[in-house]
Scaffold this motif. Sequence first.
Motif, mmCIF file in Angstrom:
data_model
loop_
_atom_site.group_PDB
_atom_site.id
_atom_site.type_symbol
_atom_site.label_atom_id
_atom_site.label_comp_id
_atom_site.label_asym_id
_atom_site.label_seq_id
_atom_site.Cartn_x
_atom_site.Cartn_y
_atom_site.Cartn_z
ATOM 1 N N ALA A 126 0.744 -0.320 9.539
ATOM 2 C CA ALA A 126 0.756 -0.635 8.108
ATOM 3 C C ALA A 126 1.536 -1.923 7.853
ATOM 4 O O ALA A 126 1.115 -2.759 7.050
ATOM 5 C CB ALA A 126 1.360 0.518 7.327
ATOM 6 N N VAL A 166 -3.765 2.482 3.300
ATOM 7 C CA VAL A 166 -2.526 3.028 3.856
ATOM 8 C C VAL A 166 -2.186 4.329 3.116
ATOM 9 O O VAL A 166 -1.786 5.321 3.735
ATOM 10 C CB VAL A 166 -1.374 2.004 3.773
ATOM 11 N N HIS A 202 1.832 4.150 -2.697
ATOM 12 C CA HIS A 202 0.788 3.149 -2.457
ATOM 13 C C HIS A 202 -0.304 3.226 -3.526
ATOM 14 O O HIS A 202 -0.772 2.193 -4.021
ATOM 15 C CB HIS A 202 0.198 3.319 -1.057
#
Length: 64
Positions: free
Chosen positions: A3, A23, A39
Amino acid sequence: MSADQLFEIAASNNDRTEAHAYVGMDLLLKGHPEDARRHFEWVRDYGNKRFIEYTLALAELGRM
């Protein structure tokens, strides 16, 4: 690719929209919903609204 590596090469907001969405999905599928939420929230707050990843992030936030 990790990531961190993905975020390093995500040069534009469009790239970051995709990176955060995917992600987030990866984290969610690995059993880390709170990490994933951050996220998805980034995509909601800053992502490109024309991208399918934006819709994906909103849907996942709704399910959470």
